[in-house]
Design an enzyme around this catalytic site. Structure first.
Site, PDB file in Angstrom:
ATOM      1  N   PHE A  27      60.066  83.355  74.478  1.00  0.00           N
ATOM      2  CA  PHE A  27      59.876  81.975  74.902  1.00  0.00           C
ATOM      3  C   PHE A  27      58.413  81.600  74.669  1.00  0.00           C
ATOM      4  O   PHE A  27      57.501  82.316  75.099  1.00  0.00           O
ATOM      5  CB  PHE A  27      60.228  81.795  76.379  1.00  0.00           C
ATOM      6  N   GLU A  94      60.689  71.823  81.128  1.00  0.00           N
ATOM      7  CA  GLU A  94      59.656  72.414  80.279  1.00  0.00           C
ATOM      8  C   GLU A  94      58.361  71.632  80.457  1.00  0.00           C
ATOM      9  O   GLU A  94      58.024  70.792  79.645  1.00  0.00           O
ATOM     10  CB  GLU A  94      60.083  72.435  78.805  1.00  0.00           C
ATOM     11  N   SER A  95      57.665  71.885  81.563  1.00  0.00           N
ATOM     12  CA  SER A  95      56.310  71.386  81.836  1.00  0.00           C
ATOM     13  C   SER A  95      56.265  70.063  82.598  1.00  0.00           C
ATOM     14  O   SER A  95      56.922  69.936  83.622  1.00  0.00           O
ATOM     15  CB  SER A  95      55.461  71.380  80.572  1.00  0.00           C
ATOM     16  N   CYS A 109      56.710  72.632  76.702  1.00  0.00           N
ATOM     17  CA  CYS A 109      56.579  73.976  76.136  1.00  0.00           C
ATOM     18  C   CYS A 109      57.880  74.385  75.456  1.00  0.00           C
ATOM     19  O   CYS A 109      58.764  73.564  75.227  1.00  0.00           O
ATOM     20  CB  CYS A 109      56.193  74.961  77.241  1.00  0.00           C
ATOM     21  N   SER A 256      56.452  76.024  87.477  1.00  0.00           N
ATOM     22  CA  SER A 256      55.763  74.791  87.090  1.00  0.00           C
ATOM     23  C   SER A 256      55.318  74.057  88.342  1.00  0.00           C
ATOM     24  O   SER A 256      56.053  73.997  89.330  1.00  0.00           O
ATOM     25  CB  SER A 256      56.673  73.883  86.265  1.00  0.00           C
ATOM     26  N   HIS A 271      51.511  75.801  84.659  1.00  0.00           N
ATOM     27  CA  HIS A 271      52.779  76.301  84.139  1.00  0.00           C
ATOM     28  C   HIS A 271      52.623  77.773  83.795  1.00  0.00           C
ATOM     29  O   HIS A 271      51.610  78.175  83.221  1.00  0.00           O
ATOM     30  CB  HIS A 271      53.215  75.503  82.911  1.00  0.00           C
TER      31      HIS A 271
END
Length: 375
Positions: A27, A94-95, A109, A256, A271
């Protein structure tokens, strides 16, 4: 939206939820970061005429559903929302996303498609807010460890630059750091504008290779939920007192956090990708309650990375940021060897200091290598 109001939705699995057991799983923690400042052609000599359609001249008037749809384009989702009198904060799968009256910060991300959102973002700003001009654009990211796993547009900075140039004129682009090591890319575009008279700065710290005892805290095995993780890791002590935090601890791992400083447009975001093979953590803030050099030391004490790079933007009115830039230029970080430092004056007359550090050799560490050689 009401001041300091938090709204939570049913948690959505983080990027590692369905990660295969295969040792080949990877990832990309390093984020793509887009910051856009908007203006209106209706503004002349400091006077503003409201658009005929009654648009508010504030990005905060864009409906929540539109932000949800924008995140869908980027291949991520909104998990939590929080607001104060100056800014709306969204923790994403994602962030992060931050929205103030004239600025949007979108940070994603993994294998997200951040730049694919630009066309729709410009439409939303004009339709709902009457903001039909882009005053400043900043797009930045660290080099990816696995660019081959990114969407085609994001596999090289050259292709990202070409795409951004479709939307913005008078652009500039930079690569800071060694081409054979960790490095950081920046794209900027700005309209001619009146000088900003208030302090403005941003500190970003991008960290890799944290020790195992730190990484373990960002898992469901060690922490019950996001707030529990925030306390056990000491993240709650990084920010100024009174800061409002909303966060997500993913299952089985990953973290996060967004934070808003009360009664201001000051924010912070953290994060963490805690898998040992590709560990990564980021910290970003524009806060001015704590000395930024001291802020940096607090973050490093919390995460204890083997390597990190940092950037600090400052305009001429931010005495705190300029002092920190000078300190970074003149001083070493305790326990770290500085491998690179660069100074840039941007076309907006902002100054930027970039620096890269590696932890000094100690018992149990293998080397003082200077970073990844990937794109």
């Amino acid at each position: 939206m009401p001041a300091q109001t938090a709204v939570a939705v049913v948690p959505v699995a983080g990027p590692d939820k369905d990660a295969p057991a295969s040792p080949d799983y990877f990832f990309e923690g390093a984020e793509k970061l887009l910051e856009v400042w908007f203006g209106s052609s209706m503004e002349v000599d400091g006077e503003t005429t409201l658009p005929m359609n009654g648009a508010s001249l504030s990005l905060r008037s864009i409906p929540r559903k539109e932000w949800d749809d924008l995140c869908d384009i980027a291949a991520c989702r909104i998990l939590h929302a929080m607001s104060n009198s100056h800014m709306d904060s969204y923790v994403l799968s994602e962030s992060s996303l931050f929205v103030s009256d004239r600025r949007v910060i979108l940070k994603t991300c993994g294998s997200t498609k951040l730049l694919a959102t630009i066309s729709r973002l410009l439409e939303l700003a004009e339709t709902y807010s009457g903001l039909d001009q882009v005053v400043n654009v900043y797009y930045s990211r660290k080099n990816f460890s696995r660019p081959d796993l990114q969407p085609k547009l994001h596999r090289s900075f050259d292709s990202e630059m070409d795409y951004l140039d479709r939307f913005f004129d008078e652009s500039n682009a930079y690569c800071l750091g060694s081409m054979k090591a960790d490095r950081w890319y920046l794209y900027t575009s700005s309209l001619p504008q009146a000088p900003i008279t208030c302090p403005d700065h941003t500190l970003e710290i991008l960290m890799t290779e944290m020790p195992q005892h730190v990484l373990d805290l960002f898992t469901r095995e060690k922490c019950v939920d996001g707030p529990d993780c925030t306390k056990k890791t000491g993240i709650d002590r990084i920010m100024p007192a009174g800061t409002a935090i909303h966060e997500e601890l993913f299952d089985p791992c990953g973290y996060s956090m967004n934070a808003l400083v009360p009664d201001s447009d000051k924010y912070a975001t953290i994060h963490v990708t805690p898998e040992t093979a590709f560990s990564y953590a980021s910290f970003e803030t524009n806060q001015d309650h704590i000395c930024l050099f001291a802020q940096t030391k607090r973050v490093l004490e919390c995460f204890q990375p083997h390597k990190f790079l940092l950037t600090i933007f400052s305009n001429e009115h931010s005495e705190s940021a300029k002092a920190t830039q000078q300190q970074l230029w003149e001083k070493e970080m305790l326990g770290y060897r500085r491998t690179s430092i660069q100074f840039v004056r941007l076309e907006t007359d902002e100054t930027l200091v970039y620096a890269h550090y590696v932890r000094k050799f100690n018992h149990g560490s293998s080397s003082e290598d200077e970073g990844e050689r990937s794109e």
